[in-house]
Scaffold this motif. Structure first.
Motif: not given
Length: 175
Positions: A41, A114, A157
């Protein structure tokens, strides 16, 4: 008499409805999302130094221990002490040609999905503390051995929360 009976029935029906709604909202304490082990990520990192008990129920000292607090969006158990994140999950973080692996020991309730909040000692291995907020880092969840054991299929996410709750010494991220 009939009115009292009708009110009593209505009250029971209302309680049953509220219980159903609460169960749907709060869940049953089991995982709702799979942790995407090994899925890189791109995000941001900050640092914090609050000592005490982390979300996994153990004493932490971010001024002397390498650890990470991850977004509340990744926590899936009603009791964070029982969350799969506390069962040997770490985060591998890369920035500026350096990579570190740190155990998940805390929750960042105001971090976006994130965004990770590293302990001061972990953060210093990647950037000076005075940097505060670092954008464009690469990170991923890894097993306790640091590798990618049987990676989960890629997942988007989860929607995270933005802003900070004062748990970090770094500046607030952009919304």
């Amino acid at each position: 008499m009939q009115r009292a009976r009708l009110l009593r029935r209505s009250g029971h029906a209302l309680l049953a409805l509220l219980a159903t709604i609460a169960t749907l909202i709060l869940g049953t304490g089991t995982a709702f999302a799979q942790i995407p082990i090994g899925q890189p990520m791109t995000g941001r990192m900050t640092h914090y130094n609050d000592r005490g008990y982390g979300a996994c129920g153990t004493q932490i000292d971010p001024t002397t221990q390498d650890l990470v607090a991850v977004s509340a969006a990744w926590w899936t158990a009603a009791n964070p002490n029982n969350d799969q994140l506390c069962a040997g999950i770490s985060v591998e973080v890369s920035y500026g040609g350096k990579t570190i692996t740190v155990p998940v020991r805390d929750k960042c309730p105001s971090c976006a999905s994130t965004h990770i909040d590293l302990s001061e000692t972990a953060f210093q291995q990647l950037a000076p503390l005075g940097t505060g907020l670092v954008r464009d880092i690469t990170w991923k969840f890894v097993g306790s051995g640091g590798g990618d054991p049987d990676p989960a299929p890629p997942l988007p996410a989860p929607a995270g929360r933005t802003g900070r709750s004062g748990a970090t010494t770094a500046p607030a991220p952009d919304a």
